[in-house]
Design a protein around this motif. Structure first.
Motif, PDB file in Angstrom:
ATOM      1  N   ARG A   1       0.999   4.766   4.928  1.00 56.14           N
ATOM      2  CA  ARG A   1       0.071   5.397   5.799  1.00 56.14           C
ATOM      3  C   ARG A   1      -1.158   6.213   4.972  1.00 56.14           C
ATOM      4  O   ARG A   1      -1.745   6.735   5.729  1.00 56.14           O
ATOM      5  CB  ARG A   1       0.810   6.391   6.504  1.00 56.14           C
ATOM      6  CG  ARG A   1       1.960   5.945   7.640  1.00 56.14           C
ATOM      7  CD  ARG A   1       1.369   5.016   8.840  1.00 56.14           C
ATOM      8  NE  ARG A   1       2.209   4.585   9.392  1.00 56.14           N
ATOM      9  CZ  ARG A   1       2.625   3.263   9.816  1.00 56.14           C
ATOM     10  NH1 ARG A   1       2.024   2.321   8.968  1.00 56.14           N
ATOM     11  NH2 ARG A   1       3.350   3.041  10.489  1.00 56.14           N
ATOM     12  N   TYR A   2      -1.392   5.403   3.956  1.00 51.13           N
ATOM     13  CA  TYR A   2      -2.599   6.015   3.328  1.00 51.13           C
ATOM     14  C   TYR A   2      -4.083   5.905   4.089  1.00 51.13           C
ATOM     15  O   TYR A   2      -4.760   6.585   3.873  1.00 51.13           O
ATOM     16  CB  TYR A   2      -2.993   5.175   1.992  1.00 51.13           C
ATOM     17  CG  TYR A   2      -3.761   4.108   1.908  1.00 51.13           C
ATOM     18  CD1 TYR A   2      -5.097   3.927   1.778  1.00 51.13           C
ATOM     19  CD2 TYR A   2      -3.057   2.768   2.371  1.00 51.13           C
ATOM     20  CE1 TYR A   2      -5.797   2.789   1.747  1.00 51.13           C
ATOM     21  CE2 TYR A   2      -3.659   1.663   2.430  1.00 51.13           C
ATOM     22  CZ  TYR A   2      -5.096   1.532   2.254  1.00 51.13           C
ATOM     23  OH  TYR A   2      -5.753   0.394   2.283  1.00 51.13           O
ATOM     24  N   HIS A   3      -4.051   5.126   4.911  1.00 48.30           N
ATOM     25  CA  HIS A   3      -5.287   4.737   5.855  1.00 48.30           C
ATOM     26  C   HIS A   3      -5.399   5.420   7.110  1.00 48.30           C
ATOM     27  O   HIS A   3      -6.316   5.355   7.495  1.00 48.30           O
ATOM     28  CB  HIS A   3      -5.412   3.328   5.838  1.00 48.30           C
ATOM     29  CG  HIS A   3      -4.406   2.494   6.620  1.00 48.30           C
ATOM     30  ND1 HIS A   3      -3.094   2.499   5.919  1.00 48.30           N
ATOM     31  CD2 HIS A   3      -4.193   1.860   7.670  1.00 48.30           C
ATOM     32  CE1 HIS A   3      -2.110   1.693   6.827  1.00 48.30           C
ATOM     33  NE2 HIS A   3      -2.813   1.547   8.071  1.00 48.30           N
ATOM     34  N   VAL A   4      -4.278   5.873   7.584  1.00 49.41           N
ATOM     35  CA  VAL A   4      -4.149   6.592   8.780  1.00 49.41           C
ATOM     36  C   VAL A   4      -3.739   8.074   8.783  1.00 49.41           C
ATOM     37  O   VAL A   4      -4.130   8.947   9.435  1.00 49.41           O
ATOM     38  CB  VAL A   4      -3.352   5.844  10.120  1.00 49.41           C
ATOM     39  CG1 VAL A   4      -4.110   4.626  10.293  1.00 49.41           C
ATOM     40  CG2 VAL A   4      -1.951   5.507   9.383  1.00 49.41           C
ATOM     41  N   TRP A   5      -2.885   8.332   7.826  1.00 46.27           N
ATOM     42  CA  TRP A   5      -2.158   9.792   7.813  1.00 46.27           C
ATOM     43  C   TRP A   5      -1.688  10.161   6.030  1.00 46.27           C
ATOM     44  O   TRP A   5      -0.629  10.048   5.828  1.00 46.27           O
ATOM     45  CB  TRP A   5      -1.139   9.826   8.705  1.00 46.27           C
ATOM     46  CG  TRP A   5      -0.560  11.333   8.715  1.00 46.27           C
ATOM     47  CD1 TRP A   5       0.664  11.655   8.225  1.00 46.27           C
ATOM     48  CD2 TRP A   5      -0.987  12.312   9.328  1.00 46.27           C
ATOM     49  NE1 TRP A   5       0.994  12.898   8.498  1.00 46.27           N
ATOM     50  CE2 TRP A   5      -0.197  13.395   9.254  1.00 46.27           C
ATOM     51  CE3 TRP A   5      -2.203  12.507  10.011  1.00 46.27           C
ATOM     52  CZ2 TRP A   5      -0.476  14.620   9.745  1.00 46.27           C
ATOM     53  CZ3 TRP A   5      -2.730  13.760  10.395  1.00 46.27           C
ATOM     54  CH2 TRP A   5      -1.606  14.853  10.390  1.00 46.27           C
ATOM     55  N   PRO A   6      -2.877  10.056   5.273  1.00 41.59           N
ATOM     56  CA  PRO A   6      -2.784  10.260   3.941  1.00 41.59           C
ATOM     57  C   PRO A   6      -1.859  11.542   3.412  1.00 41.59           C
ATOM     58  O   PRO A   6      -1.044  11.708   2.545  1.00 41.59           O
ATOM     59  CB  PRO A   6      -3.997  10.266   3.286  1.00 41.59           C
ATOM     60  CG  PRO A   6      -5.136  10.363   4.525  1.00 41.59           C
ATOM     61  CD  PRO A   6      -4.362  10.043   5.692  1.00 41.59           C
TER      62      PRO A   6
ATOM     63  N   TYR B   1       0.804  -1.117   0.135  1.00 40.81           N
ATOM     64  CA  TYR B   1      -0.014  -0.044   0.081  1.00 40.81           C
ATOM     65  C   TYR B   1       0.984   1.101  -0.035  1.00 40.81           C
ATOM     66  O   TYR B   1       2.031   1.099   0.332  1.00 40.81           O
ATOM     67  CB  TYR B   1      -0.630   0.155   1.347  1.00 40.81           C
ATOM     68  CG  TYR B   1      -1.529  -1.221   1.487  1.00 40.81           C
ATOM     69  CD1 TYR B   1      -2.792  -1.522   0.830  1.00 40.81           C
ATOM     70  CD2 TYR B   1      -1.066  -2.248   2.409  1.00 40.81           C
ATOM     71  CE1 TYR B   1      -3.645  -2.422   1.257  1.00 40.81           C
ATOM     72  CE2 TYR B   1      -1.838  -3.207   2.537  1.00 40.81           C
ATOM     73  CZ  TYR B   1      -2.978  -3.622   1.852  1.00 40.81           C
ATOM     74  OH  TYR B   1      -3.916  -4.667   2.101  1.00 40.81           O
TER      75      TYR B   1
END
Length: 183
Positions: free
Chosen positions: A53-58, A50
């Protein structure tokens, strides 16, 4: 060798530039590291990697412009944006990390702000990448998550940092404060 060649081709020793290494991550503790960008893209498409940190800090890595990176064949310039915290390759004489930001929070963000304030070019390398492997949360991120005092201290340090940027760079540093307040 790719980094060394890029440093030579981009004449990094003679210019103020930060070479951004696009970051990815996996949730797997074991991973066969991709040997090429094509292999990495395949793993990304299959869901075993992925963007970092796209899911938590994009916001931290979005300015890298991963969609552009997928097809890029030459380095491309990106603009600073609030909370941008890429992994970079820079000259040794670049500004140092601000020592106020130890532990968790704002070390890379403040460093990129300082580089931008000094008019460093932010160049994404088209064939470089790194992969963050999963690990247990650090003691410092646990303190950040659990302690209002820790977060309050970090906020105070951020405000001091903004004031210092304003003193050093004048009106040019206002964009950082304005961006911070609009979040």
């Amino acid at each position: 060798s790719y980094h060394r060649n890029s440093i030579q081709q981009l004449e990094l020793p003679q210019r103020k530039a930060a070479l951004i290494v696009p970051a990815f991550e996996t949730l797997h503790y074991r991973l066969t590291f991709p040997k090429s960008k094509a292999e990495l893209l395949s793993m990304l498409d299959m869901g075993s990697l992925y963007t970092f940190r796209y899911h938590v800090w994009p916001k931290g890595h979005a300015p890298t412009d991963y969609a552009k990176w997928r097809t890029a064949t030459v380095p491309y310039r990106v603009a600073w944006q609030p909370d941008f915290e890429p992994y970079v390759v820079v000259r040794r004489d670049c500004p140092r990390y601000d020592q106020r930001f130890v532990g968790f929070g704002w070390n890379k963000v403040s460093h990129i702000m300082e580089l931008d304030a000094q008019e460093y070019e932010l160049l994404v390398l088209p064939n470089a990448f790194m992969i963050h492997m999963p690990h247990a949360p650090s003691f410092d991120i646990s303190k950040f998550r659990l302690s209002a005092g820790y977060r309050g201290c970090l906020q105070t340090l951020r405000e001091e940092f903004h004031q210092d940027l304003s003193r050093r760079y004048g009106a040019a540093a206002l964009k950082y404060l304005t961006a911070e307040r609009s979040l």
